[in-house]
Design an enzyme around this catalytic site. Structure first.
Site, PDB file in Angstrom:
ATOM      1  N   CYS A 116     -15.291  -6.008   3.013  1.00 21.54           N
ATOM      2  CA  CYS A 116     -14.275  -6.054   1.955  1.00 21.54           C
ATOM      3  C   CYS A 116     -12.897  -5.815   2.564  1.00 21.54           C
ATOM      4  O   CYS A 116     -11.943  -6.553   2.299  1.00 21.54           O
ATOM      5  CB  CYS A 116     -14.599  -5.005   0.882  1.00 21.54           C
ATOM      6  SG  CYS A 116     -13.462  -5.027  -0.507  1.00 21.54           S
ATOM      7  N   CYS A 117     -12.785  -4.776   3.443  1.00 28.54           N
ATOM      8  CA  CYS A 117     -11.508  -4.498   4.109  1.00 28.54           C
ATOM      9  C   CYS A 117     -11.076  -5.692   4.962  1.00 28.54           C
ATOM     10  O   CYS A 117      -9.893  -5.998   5.066  1.00 28.54           O
ATOM     11  CB  CYS A 117     -11.610  -3.258   4.998  1.00 28.54           C
ATOM     12  SG  CYS A 117     -11.561  -1.699   4.107  1.00 28.54           S
ATOM     13  N   CYS A 199      -6.510   1.298  -1.625  1.00 33.92           N
ATOM     14  CA  CYS A 199      -6.986   0.635  -2.836  1.00 33.92           C
ATOM     15  C   CYS A 199      -7.467   1.684  -3.836  1.00 33.92           C
ATOM     16  O   CYS A 199      -8.016   2.722  -3.447  1.00 33.92           O
ATOM     17  CB  CYS A 199      -8.135  -0.290  -2.478  1.00 33.92           C
ATOM     18  SG  CYS A 199      -7.636  -1.672  -1.445  1.00 33.92           S
ATOM     19  N   CYS A 202     -11.072   3.160  -3.650  1.00 35.86           N
ATOM     20  CA  CYS A 202     -11.418   3.806  -2.378  1.00 35.86           C
ATOM     21  C   CYS A 202     -10.484   4.970  -2.067  1.00 35.86           C
ATOM     22  O   CYS A 202     -10.418   5.432  -0.926  1.00 35.86           O
ATOM     23  CB  CYS A 202     -11.381   2.784  -1.246  1.00 35.86           C
ATOM     24  SG  CYS A 202     -12.559   1.457  -1.497  1.00 35.86           S
ATOM     25  N   CYS A 227      -9.680   0.962   8.329  1.00 31.87           N
ATOM     26  CA  CYS A 227     -10.002  -0.252   7.595  1.00 31.87           C
ATOM     27  C   CYS A 227     -10.003  -1.479   8.504  1.00 31.87           C
ATOM     28  O   CYS A 227     -10.242  -2.573   8.051  1.00 31.87           O
ATOM     29  CB  CYS A 227      -9.004  -0.446   6.468  1.00 31.87           C
ATOM     30  SG  CYS A 227      -7.319  -0.430   7.055  1.00 31.87           S
TER      31      CYS A 227
END
Ligand code: SF4
Length: 234
Positions: A116-117, A199, A202, A227
């Site tokens: 995702c990162c 985000c 997170c 990240c």
């Protein structure tokens, strides 16, 4: 009345300005990766006032807190329509990831969190840095165990350009003294015990005495908490 800056902090600010000017002189194509965190609003101020020919961009991951986007608008206004280019994730990569794994898959495994990162941050960062010879970041040594050995200028092997860290020796107190002294706009989540803001899903508030990075990816161990934007090649 605004508290005056200590001699030590004025000297640190002057040293950071010198690093920015030298970076521009040495590398010409220089860009600041602005996350709008506390360190980065300090750099926004220093760059806008002293080296406005350094470009700026930020990454909108699509999962940022509303407060961060509000700050972006506020900063733009405060510094005469400052041009901060916004980069977004590649729509088709993101759509495939969400379709396959779900919208909040980052909680399920470190692998899915890192993917995702990668889609929301690393790939857009690589696009943003294209054509530049050096990038500026607001990293500080005392932020994390993964940042202790950093230097103010390093070769970033992964991205193929120099990485400049003008605030490396600033403490958290220095950052906040500077913000208050210059009345620099900052993310209002910092007033609700969020020292480090990424985000929304997170990032969480921390309690007194916890490490400043404890609110980021709190379900993972300390050593894995990057990240992919600032990985150190050894
Ligand atoms: Fe995805 Fe969380 Fe990384 Fe943001 S911080 S890109 S939501 S895993």
């Amino acid at each position: 009345m605004t508290k005056s800056l200590s001699k030590e902090l004025s000297a640190k600010a002057a040293a950071s300005i010198d690093i920015l000017k030298q970076a521009k002189k040495d590398h010409q194509q220089v860009i600041f990766a602005n996350s709008l965190g506390a360190e980065d609003v300090v750099l926004t101020h220093l760059i806008a006032r002293h080296t406005p020919d350094i470009d700026q961009f930020m990454l909108d991951t699509g999962r940022l807190p509303e407060e961060t986007l509000t700050l972006l608008a506020e900063i733009r206004k405060s510094y005469d329509n400052l041009d901060i280019q916004v980069f977004y994730p590649d729509a088709s990569q993101l759509e495939s990831y969400v379709r396959l794994n779900g919208i909040n898959a980052f909680y399920e495994s470190q692998e899915l969190r890192k993917s995702c990162c990668h889609i929301r941050k690393v790939e857009p960062l690589q696009r943003a840095l294209k054509g530049y010879k050096a990038w500026i970041t607001g990293l500080r040594r005392s932020q994390s165990v993964t940042r202790v050995d950093m230097e103010s200028e390093t070769w970033d092997e992964g991205n193929g350009l120099f990485k400049i860290n003008p605030l490396l020796d600033w403490s958290e107190t220095d950052v906040w003294d500077f913000i208050r002294h210059h009345n620099i706009p900052y993310n209002k989540l910092h007033d609700q015990h969020y020292p480090s803001i990424g985000c929304a899903p997170c990032t969480r508030a921390i309690s007194a005495g916890e490490d400043v990075r404890a609110g980021r990816w709190w379900w993972e161990n300390e050593e894995s908490k990057e990240c992919g934007l600032h990985l150190i090649k050894k």
